[in-house]
Design a protein around this motif. Structure first.
Motif, PDB file in Angstrom:
ATOM      1  N   MET A 187      -1.859  -9.684 -14.843  1.00  0.00           N
ATOM      2  CA  MET A 187      -2.157  -7.846 -14.028  1.00  0.00           C
ATOM      3  C   MET A 187      -3.992  -8.402 -13.962  1.00  0.00           C
ATOM      4  O   MET A 187      -4.538  -8.714 -12.355  1.00  0.00           O
ATOM      5  CB  MET A 187      -1.816  -6.887 -14.347  1.00  0.00           C
ATOM      6  CG  MET A 187      -0.852  -6.305 -14.611  1.00  0.00           C
ATOM      7  SD  MET A 187      -0.126  -5.426 -12.730  1.00  0.00           S
ATOM      8  CE  MET A 187      -1.256  -4.762 -12.508  1.00  0.00           C
ATOM      9  N   THR A 188      -4.471  -8.747 -15.097  1.00  0.00           N
ATOM     10  CA  THR A 188      -6.382  -9.306 -15.133  1.00  0.00           C
ATOM     11  C   THR A 188      -6.488  -9.448 -13.775  1.00  0.00           C
ATOM     12  O   THR A 188      -7.580  -9.245 -12.706  1.00  0.00           O
ATOM     13  CB  THR A 188      -6.594  -9.680 -16.077  1.00  0.00           C
ATOM     14  OG1 THR A 188      -6.117  -8.822 -17.258  1.00  0.00           O
ATOM     15  CG2 THR A 188      -7.989  -9.516 -16.610  1.00  0.00           C
ATOM     16  N   ASN A 189      -5.839 -10.519 -13.264  1.00  0.00           N
ATOM     17  CA  ASN A 189      -6.555 -11.295 -12.214  1.00  0.00           C
ATOM     18  C   ASN A 189      -5.843 -11.824 -11.088  1.00  0.00           C
ATOM     19  O   ASN A 189      -5.910 -13.052 -11.025  1.00  0.00           O
ATOM     20  CB  ASN A 189      -7.134 -12.936 -12.886  1.00  0.00           C
ATOM     21  CG  ASN A 189      -7.910 -12.543 -13.664  1.00  0.00           C
ATOM     22  OD1 ASN A 189      -8.866 -11.909 -13.550  1.00  0.00           O
ATOM     23  ND2 ASN A 189      -7.976 -13.267 -14.810  1.00  0.00           N
ATOM     24  N   ARG A 190      -4.891 -10.895 -10.661  1.00  0.00           N
ATOM     25  CA  ARG A 190      -3.996 -10.979  -9.697  1.00  0.00           C
ATOM     26  C   ARG A 190      -4.180 -11.364  -8.557  1.00  0.00           C
ATOM     27  O   ARG A 190      -3.670 -11.652  -7.547  1.00  0.00           O
ATOM     28  CB  ARG A 190      -2.601 -10.299 -10.210  1.00  0.00           C
ATOM     29  CG  ARG A 190      -2.871  -8.762  -9.292  1.00  0.00           C
ATOM     30  CD  ARG A 190      -1.494  -8.114  -9.199  1.00  0.00           C
ATOM     31  NE  ARG A 190      -1.461  -6.760  -8.988  1.00  0.00           N
ATOM     32  CZ  ARG A 190      -0.831  -5.563  -9.072  1.00  0.00           C
ATOM     33  NH1 ARG A 190       0.299  -6.720  -8.788  1.00  0.00           N
ATOM     34  NH2 ARG A 190      -0.953  -4.795  -8.793  1.00  0.00           N
ATOM     35  N   PHE A 191      -5.835 -10.949  -8.455  1.00  0.00           N
ATOM     36  CA  PHE A 191      -6.375 -10.458  -6.956  1.00  0.00           C
ATOM     37  C   PHE A 191      -7.301 -11.687  -6.713  1.00  0.00           C
ATOM     38  O   PHE A 191      -8.241 -11.900  -5.745  1.00  0.00           O
ATOM     39  CB  PHE A 191      -6.406  -9.173  -6.171  1.00  0.00           C
ATOM     40  CG  PHE A 191      -5.068  -8.614  -6.037  1.00  0.00           C
ATOM     41  CD1 PHE A 191      -4.488  -8.779  -4.724  1.00  0.00           C
ATOM     42  CD2 PHE A 191      -5.128  -7.734  -6.840  1.00  0.00           C
ATOM     43  CE1 PHE A 191      -3.389  -7.995  -5.066  1.00  0.00           C
ATOM     44  CE2 PHE A 191      -4.098  -6.595  -6.714  1.00  0.00           C
ATOM     45  CZ  PHE A 191      -3.482  -6.937  -5.850  1.00  0.00           C
ATOM     46  N   GLU A 192      -7.496 -12.446  -7.724  1.00  0.00           N
ATOM     47  CA  GLU A 192      -8.443 -13.706  -8.029  1.00  0.00           C
ATOM     48  C   GLU A 192      -8.859 -14.706  -7.007  1.00  0.00           C
ATOM     49  O   GLU A 192      -7.354 -15.932  -6.703  1.00  0.00           O
ATOM     50  CB  GLU A 192      -8.608 -14.152  -8.934  1.00  0.00           C
ATOM     51  CG  GLU A 192      -9.555 -15.584  -9.756  1.00  0.00           C
ATOM     52  CD  GLU A 192      -9.680 -15.945 -11.173  1.00  0.00           C
ATOM     53  OE1 GLU A 192     -11.120 -16.890 -10.713  1.00  0.00           O
ATOM     54  OE2 GLU A 192      -8.744 -15.730 -11.253  1.00  0.00           O
ATOM     55  N   GLY A 193      -9.395 -14.994  -5.951  1.00  0.00           N
ATOM     56  CA  GLY A 193     -10.043 -15.927  -4.770  1.00  0.00           C
ATOM     57  C   GLY A 193      -9.760 -14.826  -3.336  1.00  0.00           C
ATOM     58  O   GLY A 193      -9.597 -15.229  -2.910  1.00  0.00           O
ATOM     59  N   ARG A 194      -9.025 -13.438  -3.263  1.00  0.00           N
ATOM     60  CA  ARG A 194      -8.877 -12.801  -2.406  1.00  0.00           C
ATOM     61  C   ARG A 194      -9.812 -12.069  -1.999  1.00  0.00           C
ATOM     62  O   ARG A 194     -10.322 -11.119  -2.496  1.00  0.00           O
ATOM     63  CB  ARG A 194      -7.649 -11.363  -2.436  1.00  0.00           C
ATOM     64  CG  ARG A 194      -6.313 -12.600  -3.320  1.00  0.00           C
ATOM     65  CD  ARG A 194      -5.429 -12.968  -2.078  1.00  0.00           C
ATOM     66  NE  ARG A 194      -5.096 -12.076  -1.149  1.00  0.00           N
ATOM     67  CZ  ARG A 194      -3.630 -11.024  -1.269  1.00  0.00           C
ATOM     68  NH1 ARG A 194      -3.321 -11.679  -3.010  1.00  0.00           N
ATOM     69  NH2 ARG A 194      -3.703  -9.998  -1.246  1.00  0.00           N
ATOM     70  N   ARG A 195     -10.070 -12.219  -0.509  1.00  0.00           N
ATOM     71  CA  ARG A 195     -10.918 -10.620  -0.223  1.00  0.00           C
ATOM     72  C   ARG A 195     -10.648 -10.140   0.545  1.00  0.00           C
ATOM     73  O   ARG A 195      -9.733 -10.107   1.680  1.00  0.00           O
ATOM     74  CB  ARG A 195     -12.076 -11.908   0.775  1.00  0.00           C
ATOM     75  CG  ARG A 195     -13.337 -12.751   0.089  1.00  0.00           C
ATOM     76  CD  ARG A 195     -13.688 -13.459   1.287  1.00  0.00           C
ATOM     77  NE  ARG A 195     -14.959 -12.873   2.132  1.00  0.00           N
ATOM     78  CZ  ARG A 195     -15.048 -13.042   3.260  1.00  0.00           C
ATOM     79  NH1 ARG A 195     -15.251 -13.915   4.026  1.00  0.00           N
ATOM     80  NH2 ARG A 195     -16.455 -11.555   3.476  1.00  0.00           N
ATOM     81  N   ILE A 196     -10.919  -8.583   0.105  1.00  0.00           N
ATOM     82  CA  ILE A 196     -10.446  -7.504   0.434  1.00  0.00           C
ATOM     83  C   ILE A 196     -11.394  -6.008   0.685  1.00  0.00           C
ATOM     84  O   ILE A 196     -12.152  -6.008   0.700  1.00  0.00           O
ATOM     85  CB  ILE A 196      -9.154  -6.794  -0.602  1.00  0.00           C
ATOM     86  CG1 ILE A 196      -8.726  -7.493  -1.076  1.00  0.00           C
ATOM     87  CG2 ILE A 196      -8.335  -5.382  -0.175  1.00  0.00           C
ATOM     88  CD1 ILE A 196      -7.239  -7.473  -2.389  1.00  0.00           C
ATOM     89  N   ALA A 197     -11.762  -5.936   1.667  1.00  0.00           N
ATOM     90  CA  ALA A 197     -12.136  -4.710   2.801  1.00  0.00           C
ATOM     91  C   ALA A 197     -11.929  -3.292   2.362  1.00  0.00           C
ATOM     92  O   ALA A 197     -10.419  -3.461   3.043  1.00  0.00           O
ATOM     93  CB  ALA A 197     -12.605  -5.089   3.793  1.00  0.00           C
ATOM     94  N   VAL A 198     -12.348  -2.137   2.308  1.00  0.00           N
ATOM     95  CA  VAL A 198     -11.446  -1.312   2.257  1.00  0.00           C
ATOM     96  C   VAL A 198     -12.531  -0.088   2.373  1.00  0.00           C
ATOM     97  O   VAL A 198     -13.609   0.312   2.472  1.00  0.00           O
ATOM     98  CB  VAL A 198     -11.392  -0.620   0.446  1.00  0.00           C
ATOM     99  CG1 VAL A 198     -11.346   0.269  -0.004  1.00  0.00           C
ATOM    100  CG2 VAL A 198     -10.771  -1.504   0.068  1.00  0.00           C
ATOM    101  N   THR A 199     -12.195   0.712   3.433  1.00  0.00           N
ATOM    102  CA  THR A 199     -12.380   1.800   4.513  1.00  0.00           C
ATOM    103  C   THR A 199     -12.966   2.991   3.895  1.00  0.00           C
ATOM    104  O   THR A 199     -11.367   3.376   3.127  1.00  0.00           O
ATOM    105  CB  THR A 199     -12.086   1.593   5.857  1.00  0.00           C
ATOM    106  OG1 THR A 199     -11.092   2.264   5.941  1.00  0.00           O
ATOM    107  CG2 THR A 199     -11.891   0.304   6.237  1.00  0.00           C
ATOM    108  N   GLY A 200     -13.389   4.222   3.887  1.00  0.00           N
ATOM    109  CA  GLY A 200     -13.793   5.361   3.088  1.00  0.00           C
ATOM    110  C   GLY A 200     -14.034   4.878   1.490  1.00  0.00           C
ATOM    111  O   GLY A 200     -13.299   5.737   0.988  1.00  0.00           O
ATOM    112  N   ALA A 201     -14.336   3.575   0.617  1.00  0.00           N
ATOM    113  CA  ALA A 201     -14.649   3.104   0.240  1.00  0.00           C
ATOM    114  C   ALA A 201     -15.735   4.246  -0.889  1.00  0.00           C
ATOM    115  O   ALA A 201     -15.088   4.157  -2.246  1.00  0.00           O
ATOM    116  CB  ALA A 201     -15.681   1.614  -0.144  1.00  0.00           C
ATOM    117  N   ALA A 202     -16.251   5.322  -0.828  1.00  0.00           N
ATOM    118  CA  ALA A 202     -16.777   5.610  -1.282  1.00  0.00           C
ATOM    119  C   ALA A 202     -16.454   6.858  -1.777  1.00  0.00           C
ATOM    120  O   ALA A 202     -16.861   7.974  -2.524  1.00  0.00           O
ATOM    121  CB  ALA A 202     -18.187   6.521  -0.674  1.00  0.00           C
TER     122      ALA A 202
END
Length: 243
Positions: free
Chosen positions: A1-16
């Motif tokens: 689970m720790t690195n399952r998104f390693e190498g992925r770029r993900i944008a999140v709107t409403g991030a705050a």
């Protein structure tokens, strides 16, 4: 689970916001390069999140934000649409059109714009995942006792948009899915203490969701675990819609 998104770029709107922040924190912890997009509050983003300003009411702002992300790195950027606003408790017959336009502008037009711009780039790069945050009020229930006809309508439209984009883009490698939360323990809901007792009483599990529980659902749709999900909608409402 720790690195399952390693190498992925993900944008999140409403991030705050409450849910957006939880999504950012969890994705960073699992190795993703996260771009937090928000109109305000960028100084308060979690450690490890690259913040950028975006105005979802402005087509120019959305186009510019996506262009800037790819100017820095040409690797695909996947998307989580978490930004949203809600009108005050206003009877439909008294709804000012300025408030209608604001809610629809952020919740629907803004989601379409970000999907269009990020989707276009993902299609050109072989595919990826987009996750939109709708709401249980989009199709399962009508929010009450508060009167939110415009918010409910905007979230129903987000659900329909997700299904439509899934049909268009799924064959070309872009999976679009939707998470529809019930009542979540966020700063926005914390302001409506007079309604908490009724909301919890009508929720089968008798509590609000924690933001991280919504983040886990988003991560499912981003991950390979959901590789056969296309146009799916996951309702996470603690059983509210069952009553």
């Amino acid at each position: 689970m720790t690195n399952r998104f390693e190498g992925r770029r993900i944008a999140v709107t409403g991030a705050a916001g409450g849910i957006g922040r939880a999504i950012c924190e969890s994705l960073v912890a699992q190795g993703a390069q996260v771009h937090g997009l928000d109109r305000t509050g960028l100084d308060g983003l979690p450690d490890g999140v690259a913040g950028a300003s975006i105005d979802l009411l402005s087509e120019e702002s959305v186009v510019s934000a996506v262009r800037d992300l790819y100017a820095a790195d040409d690797c695909p950027v996947e998307l989580v649409n978490c930004a949203g606003v809600v009108e005050d408790d206003v009877p439909a017959e008294e709804m000012p059109m300025a408030q209608f336009d604001l809610v629809m502008g952020v919740n629907l037009r803004g989601v379409f714009l970000t999907c269009r711009e990020f989707g276009r780039e993902l299609l050109a790069r072989g595919g990826g995942a987009i996750v939109n945050i709708a709401s249980m009020s989009g199709n399962a229930i009508v929010n009450h006792p508060q009167r939110q006809s415009v918010y409910n309508s905007s979230k129903a439209a987000v659900s329909a948009l997700g299904r439509s984009l899934a049909v268009e883009w799924g064959p070309r490698g872009v999976r679009v899915n939707t998470v529809s939360p019930g009542y979540v323990d966020t700063p926005l809901n914390a302001l409506k203490t007079q309604m908490h007792e009724q909301w919890k009483r009508e929720t089968v599990l008798g509590r609000f969701a924690a933001p991280v529980e919504i983040a886990r659902a988003v991560e499912y749709f981003l991950s390979e675990d959901s590789a056969f999900c296309c146009g799916a909608e996951l309702l996470i409402d603690g059983g509210f819609a069952l009553r």
